[in-house]
Design a protein around this motif. Structure first.
Motif, mmCIF file in Angstrom:
data_model
loop_
_atom_site.group_PDB
_atom_site.id
_atom_site.type_symbol
_atom_site.label_atom_id
_atom_site.label_comp_id
_atom_site.label_asym_id
_atom_site.label_seq_id
_atom_site.Cartn_x
_atom_site.Cartn_y
_atom_site.Cartn_z
ATOM 1 N N PRO A 109 0.840 -1.198 0.000
ATOM 2 C CA PRO A 109 0.000 0.000 0.000
ATOM 3 C C PRO A 109 0.877 1.251 0.000
ATOM 4 O O PRO A 109 1.825 1.349 0.782
ATOM 5 C CB PRO A 109 -0.794 -0.110 1.305
ATOM 6 N N LEU A 110 0.576 2.189 -0.892
ATOM 7 C CA LEU A 110 1.405 3.384 -1.038
ATOM 8 C C LEU A 110 0.796 4.612 -0.390
ATOM 9 O O LEU A 110 1.477 5.358 0.305
ATOM 10 C CB LEU A 110 1.623 3.685 -2.528
ATOM 11 N N SER A 111 -0.496 4.846 -0.660
ATOM 12 C CA SER A 111 -1.108 6.069 -0.146
ATOM 13 C C SER A 111 -2.623 5.937 -0.173
ATOM 14 O O SER A 111 -3.182 5.051 -0.818
ATOM 15 C CB SER A 111 -0.686 7.269 -0.988
ATOM 16 N N ILE A 112 -3.256 6.862 0.552
ATOM 17 C CA ILE A 112 -4.704 7.003 0.498
ATOM 18 C C ILE A 112 -4.967 8.438 0.063
ATOM 19 O O ILE A 112 -4.554 9.381 0.732
ATOM 20 C CB ILE A 112 -5.351 6.731 1.872
ATOM 21 N N ARG A 113 -5.612 8.573 -1.102
ATOM 22 C CA ARG A 113 -5.949 9.895 -1.627
ATOM 23 C C ARG A 113 -7.431 9.933 -1.951
ATOM 24 O O ARG A 113 -7.904 9.114 -2.746
ATOM 25 C CB ARG A 113 -5.136 10.201 -2.888
ATOM 26 N N ARG A 114 -8.124 10.866 -1.313
ATOM 27 C CA ARG A 114 -9.566 11.031 -1.520
ATOM 28 C C ARG A 114 -10.312 9.714 -1.328
ATOM 29 O O ARG A 114 -11.122 9.307 -2.155
ATOM 30 C CB ARG A 114 -9.853 11.619 -2.893
ATOM 31 N N HIS A 115 -9.982 9.039 -0.259
ATOM 32 C CA HIS A 115 -10.612 7.784 0.158
ATOM 33 C C HIS A 115 -10.386 6.639 -0.830
ATOM 34 O O HIS A 115 -11.145 5.681 -0.857
ATOM 35 C CB HIS A 115 -12.108 7.976 0.415
ATOM 36 N N VAL A 116 -9.333 6.743 -1.636
ATOM 37 C CA VAL A 116 -8.945 5.663 -2.552
ATOM 38 C C VAL A 116 -7.562 5.176 -2.131
ATOM 39 O O VAL A 116 -6.628 5.976 -1.998
ATOM 40 C CB VAL A 116 -8.920 6.144 -4.022
ATOM 41 N N LEU A 117 -7.448 3.873 -1.909
ATOM 42 C CA LEU A 117 -6.165 3.281 -1.530
ATOM 43 C C LEU A 117 -5.392 2.921 -2.792
ATOM 44 O O LEU A 117 -5.915 2.232 -3.671
ATOM 45 C CB LEU A 117 -6.400 2.013 -0.695
ATOM 46 N N TRP A 118 -4.157 3.397 -2.879
ATOM 47 C CA TRP A 118 -3.282 3.092 -4.012
ATOM 48 C C TRP A 118 -2.276 2.051 -3.559
ATOM 49 O O TRP A 118 -1.586 2.240 -2.558
ATOM 50 C CB TRP A 118 -2.585 4.355 -4.497
ATOM 51 N N VAL A 119 -2.189 0.948 -4.308
ATOM 52 C CA VAL A 119 -1.345 -0.183 -3.936
ATOM 53 C C VAL A 119 -0.417 -0.537 -5.094
ATOM 54 O O VAL A 119 -0.869 -0.694 -6.228
ATOM 55 C CB VAL A 119 -2.211 -1.415 -3.564
ATOM 56 N N PRO A 138 -12.337 6.950 8.421
ATOM 57 C CA PRO A 138 -13.325 6.968 7.327
ATOM 58 C C PRO A 138 -13.103 5.815 6.340
ATOM 59 O O PRO A 138 -11.969 5.424 6.060
ATOM 60 C CB PRO A 138 -13.090 8.315 6.645
ATOM 61 N N ALA A 139 -14.195 5.307 5.809
ATOM 62 C CA ALA A 139 -14.151 4.158 4.890
ATOM 63 C C ALA A 139 -13.497 4.530 3.563
ATOM 64 O O ALA A 139 -13.553 5.680 3.126
ATOM 65 C CB ALA A 139 -15.561 3.640 4.652
ATOM 66 N N LEU A 140 -12.899 3.536 2.945
ATOM 67 C CA LEU A 140 -12.334 3.697 1.606
ATOM 68 C C LEU A 140 -13.439 3.490 0.577
ATOM 69 O O LEU A 140 -14.348 2.677 0.787
ATOM 70 C CB LEU A 140 -11.225 2.669 1.378
ATOM 71 N N THR A 141 -13.340 4.196 -0.531
ATOM 72 C CA THR A 141 -14.341 4.022 -1.591
ATOM 73 C C THR A 141 -13.866 3.087 -2.693
ATOM 74 O O THR A 141 -14.678 2.490 -3.392
ATOM 75 C CB THR A 141 -14.706 5.380 -2.226
ATOM 76 N N ASP A 142 -12.528 2.959 -2.844
ATOM 77 C CA ASP A 142 -12.004 2.094 -3.902
ATOM 78 C C ASP A 142 -10.544 1.768 -3.621
ATOM 79 O O ASP A 142 -9.893 2.384 -2.766
ATOM 80 C CB ASP A 142 -12.127 2.782 -5.265
ATOM 81 N N ILE A 143 -10.035 0.801 -4.364
ATOM 82 C CA ILE A 143 -8.614 0.427 -4.313
ATOM 83 C C ILE A 143 -8.112 0.406 -5.746
ATOM 84 O O ILE A 143 -8.769 -0.160 -6.628
ATOM 85 C CB ILE A 143 -8.390 -0.969 -3.690
ATOM 86 N N ARG A 144 -6.946 0.970 -5.968
ATOM 87 C CA ARG A 144 -6.319 0.958 -7.292
ATOM 88 C C ARG A 144 -4.991 0.223 -7.185
ATOM 89 O O ARG A 144 -4.147 0.564 -6.359
ATOM 90 C CB ARG A 144 -6.072 2.378 -7.799
ATOM 91 N N PHE A 145 -4.812 -0.779 -8.031
ATOM 92 C CA PHE A 145 -3.586 -1.571 -8.061
ATOM 93 C C PHE A 145 -2.786 -1.203 -9.299
ATOM 94 O O PHE A 145 -3.334 -1.084 -10.387
ATOM 95 C CB PHE A 145 -3.911 -3.063 -8.090
#
Length: 185
Positions: A45-55, A87-94
């Motif tokens: 996992p790299l970062s959380i931006r605008r409730h989106v987790l970037w992995v 706060p909950a995440l809205t999405d994950i981007r791989f």
């Protein structure tokens, strides 16, 4: 509309980045539990931006497979995050985009079965320090270097070639012999 100074804008950005780093740091603690040990070795996992987790992932295949299963991962992550009142995440981007930078810092080549530890008592360069004059000398120099490097290695029981101990532990034979056996299957 009021204009803000650069210092005010930088201050706001610093506060926002700290607010995003805290959930990520907490998420990193339980990431292997949520996705499993095998997947956690291939992802960061790299970062959380605008409730989106970037992995970051180690390969495009991992990115694709995890993208298909991201909603199941998202449910598990949001359950854990809600327990921590984050706060909950809205999405994950791989993506594989930043894997190489991370892999250089975290992946240890010593885990590979072909890894050869550098012996403290062997100094390869001092034993083979000759100027290179011709192709024949280059080959002879390389051959002597390999002989010195391989002199302490155990031999493959099948072909009697020096082999890294990790390969012999894993397959009981060297990797070229293992490849030949696999070809026959």
């Amino acid at each position: 509309m009021s204009l803000k100074s650069v210092n005010q804008i930088l201050g706001i950005l610093q506060i926002e980045s700290r607010c995003q780093e805290e959930p990520l740091l907490k998420l990193l603690n339980f990431w292997p539990e949520v996705v499993g040990v095998k997947v956690s070795r291939e992802t960061r996992p790299l970062s959380i931006r605008r409730h989106v987790l970037w992995v970051a992932t180690s390969s495009a295949a991992w990115s694709q497979n995890l993208t298909f299963g991201r909603y199941a991962i998202l449910l598990k992550l949001n359950q854990r995050l809600s327990q921590l009142q984050i706060p909950a995440l809205t999405d994950i981007r791989f993506s594989t985009a930043q894997w190489n930078e991370i892999a250089q810092e975290t992946v240890c080549g010593q885990e590979h079965p072909s890894y050869l530890a550098q012996s403290n008592n062997i100094n390869y360069t001092s034993q083979i320090a000759q100027p290179v004059v011709s192709v024949k000398m280059v080959f002879e120099n390389w051959f002597r270097t390999k002989q010195v490097q391989d002199s302490h290695l155990p031999l493959c029981p099948q072909c009697q070639c020096p082999s890294p101990p990790g390969e012999l532990e894993r397959w009981t034979i060297c990797s070229p012999c293992a490849a030949k056996v696999m070809e026959r299957l």
